[in-house]
Design an enzyme around this catalytic site. Sequence first.
Site, mmCIF file in Angstrom:
data_model
loop_
_atom_site.group_PDB
_atom_site.id
_atom_site.type_symbol
_atom_site.label_atom_id
_atom_site.label_comp_id
_atom_site.label_asym_id
_atom_site.label_seq_id
_atom_site.Cartn_x
_atom_site.Cartn_y
_atom_site.Cartn_z
ATOM 1 N N GLY A 117 61.703 56.449 45.130
ATOM 2 C CA GLY A 117 61.764 55.088 44.595
ATOM 3 C C GLY A 117 62.125 54.074 45.664
ATOM 4 N N SER A 118 62.866 53.075 45.257
ATOM 5 C CA SER A 118 63.127 51.945 46.165
ATOM 6 C C SER A 118 64.030 52.276 47.334
ATOM 7 C CB SER A 118 63.719 50.776 45.374
ATOM 8 O OG SER A 118 62.753 50.253 44.487
#
Length: 476
Positions: A216-217
């Site tokens: 993810g981020s």
Amino acid sequence: MNKPIRWVSVFSAFLFFALLLNVTYSSVFRQASLNQDSRNLRVRDAEFSQNRGDILVGNTAVAHTVSTDGQYKYLRTYPQGAQYAPITGYYSYYFGRSALEQSQNAQLTGTSDSQVLQRITGTLSGKKPQGGSVQTTINAKAQRAAWRGLAGKKGGVVALDYTTGAVLAMATYPSYNPNLLASHNLKSTQSSWKSLLADSSRPMSNRASKEIYPPGSTFKLVTAAAALQTGEYSADTQVSTPSSITLPQTSNQLGNEIDCGNGTVSLTEALENSCNTAFAKIGMSLGQDKVREQAKKFGFDSTFDSDVPIVASRFPSTMNQAQVALSSIGQYDVAASPLQMAMVSAGIANNGKLMTPYLTQSVRASNLQTVWRHHNSKLSQPMSRANADQLQKMMVSVVENGTGSPAQIDGVTVGGKTGTAQTTKDASPYAWFVGYSENPHVAVAVFIESSDTERSEIAGGSLAGPIAKSVIEAVR
């Protein structure tokens, strides 16, 4: 002698010569590997009648051998079984060895080259050989904090001393009790093995370092590092943050999880608010080769020589622009272990220098003499010192002003990055937090695969951030 008998004689002589050649080769060149092969029952019988050395955390044995009156003279025990299982591994008659029990087997059995003098001395004095003890790098308080933080969830935690590469904590949940596999009741070990493999929660999976997941981020740290390394970006560079973008050659829209202003902000603010559109555009602008090169410098797509159980993390090999955009924010086919993401944070925190992670600090022979000691080694240089300094400040801003605020600690400078990785429509997203503290020198990655948290409440900062905070506080 007639011709058929002569051919049989020649063929038999050839087979005998081949057998002699193979035995000689194995004796000279394969002796060590055959002795270390956990499937070698003759060696295993001998080992089970030998006093195997301890695996230590501080002065506490987390793997210990006790004498017995049964078929085998010694039994391997694990006083804090499940909590340290991903570190110690198991030592089982039928199922061999894993983790440190495997990688340090020669030291634990006293058969390593570093203990040759002790073996000779023991033989001359008539004493039975004893294994050496392995001193780990694990910090008991940090390990306990990671273990307690994961309770009731599925996930993994890794904490590193980023100045040396020493693993301070490595926890995975759920876990298993290695004592069930080390028992001398061999039928019960088979039953336990089947039960563990059949368990849908996969307790024997090392989610901390042996499995990979969409980061993810948190992967935006890699994209940011790649941007800074070009020299075309700085922490203050203004970047575009539209509320959404259309992915190239598709009709799919990529938006932001929170309001990023639909204009331009500094690269620091884009990281603070984890703006998807900004980092997707940066990734496409850089191109897949530069992002991939940066990921590899942090350790993606490879393994390294270490006693830490590892698996290679992954950055896709060939992509179109839409896939590059998604990969730049840690989606599409990017996958990383918590150990890998702790290494990303460690490389940034250590001024751009990534140290090789390790678990064994030293080995002491049975006479308590230190016979082996770890020497720190540099794995790579992912960033320049100046760019690492910029990214450190950007990560601190994430914790002080952005999505990482749950990891704040009074009196300690903490930097971090949150991540929430989408999986499938029916499954909960993964929650991540990766970060570091200036003092103590700890880099940490927390991964939550699932928990009892409502889907709408799952976020890396709120779910994983507090666990990272407790691990850092435990080391102070």
